[in-house]
Design an enzyme around this catalytic site. Structure first.
Site, PDB file in Angstrom:
ATOM      1  N   ALA A 241      44.889  41.835  31.734  1.00  0.00           N
ATOM      2  CA  ALA A 241      45.610  40.584  32.022  1.00  0.00           C
ATOM      3  C   ALA A 241      45.704  40.422  33.532  1.00  0.00           C
ATOM      4  CB  ALA A 241      47.009  40.632  31.421  1.00  0.00           C
ATOM      5  N   LYS A 242      46.118  39.272  33.975  1.00  0.00           N
ATOM      6  CA  LYS A 242      46.422  39.067  35.391  1.00  0.00           C
ATOM      7  C   LYS A 242      47.348  37.879  35.495  1.00  0.00           C
ATOM      8  CE  LYS A 242      45.209  40.822  39.404  1.00  0.00           C
ATOM      9  NZ  LYS A 242      44.839  42.211  39.657  1.00  0.00           N
TER      10      LYS A 242
END
Ligand code: NAD
Length: 441
Positions: A126-127
């Site tokens: 994720a980011k």
């Protein structure tokens, strides 16, 4: 310009057509997924895996109204992209930057999926990001917007679901505010483990020894594993760095401790060079006081072309994406480009460097030290343990050395370059887990 006809572009174009999605060949996400798909095509993996990896599972966008110190209001845009969670909870940094865009966050989330898989961490990718220049607001404003962003993300983050960490423009203080906000919303029965919602926290508040230097430390361990095969030894080498923030300054200091000479540094304020060596420790103190390398008196100020053409053994970008383009690559006089930043090299620049005989060590291998020690922090939080720095370093070395060996073995088996090998080694692991779990329903 003619359409791009590399295997990476062709692979991405085919899938985007199949998904009936718009694409732009110059877009960073298109280029990165193209490389990943090119690696998948070297393997015997099912087509469904390529479809799954091409799009993130969730793309969350929030808008945070915040009252500024002067009484005016500003609306800040926040992102959290959750790319894949077949291996475990989503994991990835939160970036604060004034020009951040959705496609950049998608790219970084995809790279996190690959990075965690290559290192065999029990995490997906994720980011997150906030469109803000953290240097342009006060500490109080930064706290208010961070708390508002955390509240807006709500249950989209959590210690068993999605665990943010520091990235460019964020630090342990911001992680502490995020954790505190999340804990305030948590059920009383979950308050103890709730601080595991983020990693990279201050040591006094559930952080891990060795987390701050972890990305630089991991990179040094990767070089320890890779350089002997290239007949190189850190104690005899020189390097230059783009970026002297968390990753750049720790890399510079840890390499200096191993005898590597730092010859040139460039950051957002300017570039400096001293052929006899720049003291990495002194420069770190200077940057902490002034905010950048500009004006450092024990080196000469140089321009950008001179920075790129400075002869060094290791050229280490540790700042933004895509900083090494073809024009810069043509200037480089190094033996190895070591990617400390995420996606710092454009595909055209990489092809040019490889043709020139310059080795390119990819980010998902070189900068995985940060997420690895984040994993150690999360583990310590869950088990209410505190590991000392020696134990953290020893375990980090084991993870990084195994990952490097995995990349070398895969490169030899598939007869491909290091970037293809690192993606292939990650994809093989993800494929095995999908094979065992199946795809719901
Ligand atoms: P940071 O905010 O601490 O430092 C960023 C550095 O980049 C600063 O020195 C800044 O001056 C420089 N910079 C910004 N714009 C620039 C420009 N236009 N030209 C030259 N230099 C510029 O960020 P960081 O945490 O060190 O992250 C750097 C890179 O490493 C990013 O790509 C990030 O995604 C990656 N990364 C960070 C971690 C981590 O643990 N912090 C882990 C893995 C990867």
């Amino acid at each position: 310009m003619d359409p791009c006809d590399t295997p990476a572009c062709q692979s991405a174009r085919e899938i985007f057509h199949e998904l009936e999605e718009y694409y732009d060949e110059h877009n960073l996400y298109f280029q990165t997924i193209g490389s990943v798909l090119e690696a998948a095509n070297l393997l015997d993996v099912p087509h469904r895996l390529k479809l799954i990896l091409t799009q993130p599972k969730n793309e969350i966008m929030v808008h945070c109204p915040v009252k500024m110190d002067d009484g005016t209001w500003q609306l800040f845009k926040g992102y959290r992209v959750q790319h894949n969670n077949v291996l475990g909870p989503y994991k990835g940094g939160m970036r604060y930057h004034g020009e951040v865009k959705l496609d950049e966050v998608k790219t970084l989330a995809l790279l996190m999926t690959m990075k965690c898989a290559l290192a065999r961490l029990p995490y997906g990718g994720a980011k997150g990001a906030l469109k803000i220049d953290p240097r342009a607001v006060s500490k109080d404003e930064l706290e208010r917007v961070t708390r508002r962003l955390t509240a807006a993300l709500g249950n989209n983050i959590g210690p068993d679901y999605d665990i943010p960490a520091p990235d460019m423009g964020t630090n342990s203080q911001i992680m502490a505010w995020m954790a505190d906000t999340y804990i305030n919303f948590a059920e009383s029965s979950n308050k103890v483990t709730a601080r595991g919602v983020v990693t990279g926290k201050p040591l006094e508040f559930g952080g891990s020894a060795g987390r701050e230097k972890a990305t630089g430390q991991g990179l040094v361990y990767v070089l320890d594993a890779m350089l002997p095969g290239m007949k190189m030894d850190l104690s005899e080498l020189s390097c230059s760095l783009i970026g002297y923030g968390n990753v750049g300054s720790w890399t510079g200091r840890l390499l200096q401790a191993r005898g590597t000479r730092l010859k040139a540094v460039m950051d957002h304020t300017g570039a400096i060079r001293n052929a006899h060596g720049i003291d990495a420790e002194k420069l770190a103190l200077y940057v902490a006081q002034t905010g950048g390398v500009k004006g450092y008196t024990e080196a000469d100020a140089i321009d950008e072309p001179d920075f790129y053409s400075t002869p060094v053994d290791l050229f280490i970008p540790a700042a933004l994406e895509q900083m090494v383009d073809l024009e810069h690559a043509e200037r480089l006089q190094c033996k190895v480009l070591v990617e400390a930043a995420n996606a710092p090299t454009t595909p055209r620049a990489e092809r040019h460097l490889l043709a020139k005989g310059i080795e390119v060590l990819p980010a998902i291998l070189c900068n995985a030290g940060g997420v690895t020690v984040s994993y150690f922090e999360w583990k310590q939080n869950r088990q209410s343990e505190t590991w000392d720095e020696e134990l953290v370093d020893e375990r980090l070395r084991t993870v990084m050395t195994r990952s490097a060996q995995r990349v070398l073995d895969t490169a030899a088996r598939l007869n491909c370059n290091m970037r293809m090998a690192s993606y292939a080694a990650a994809i093989e692991h993800i494929d095995k887990v999908y094979e065992m779990r199946g795809v719901f329903p």
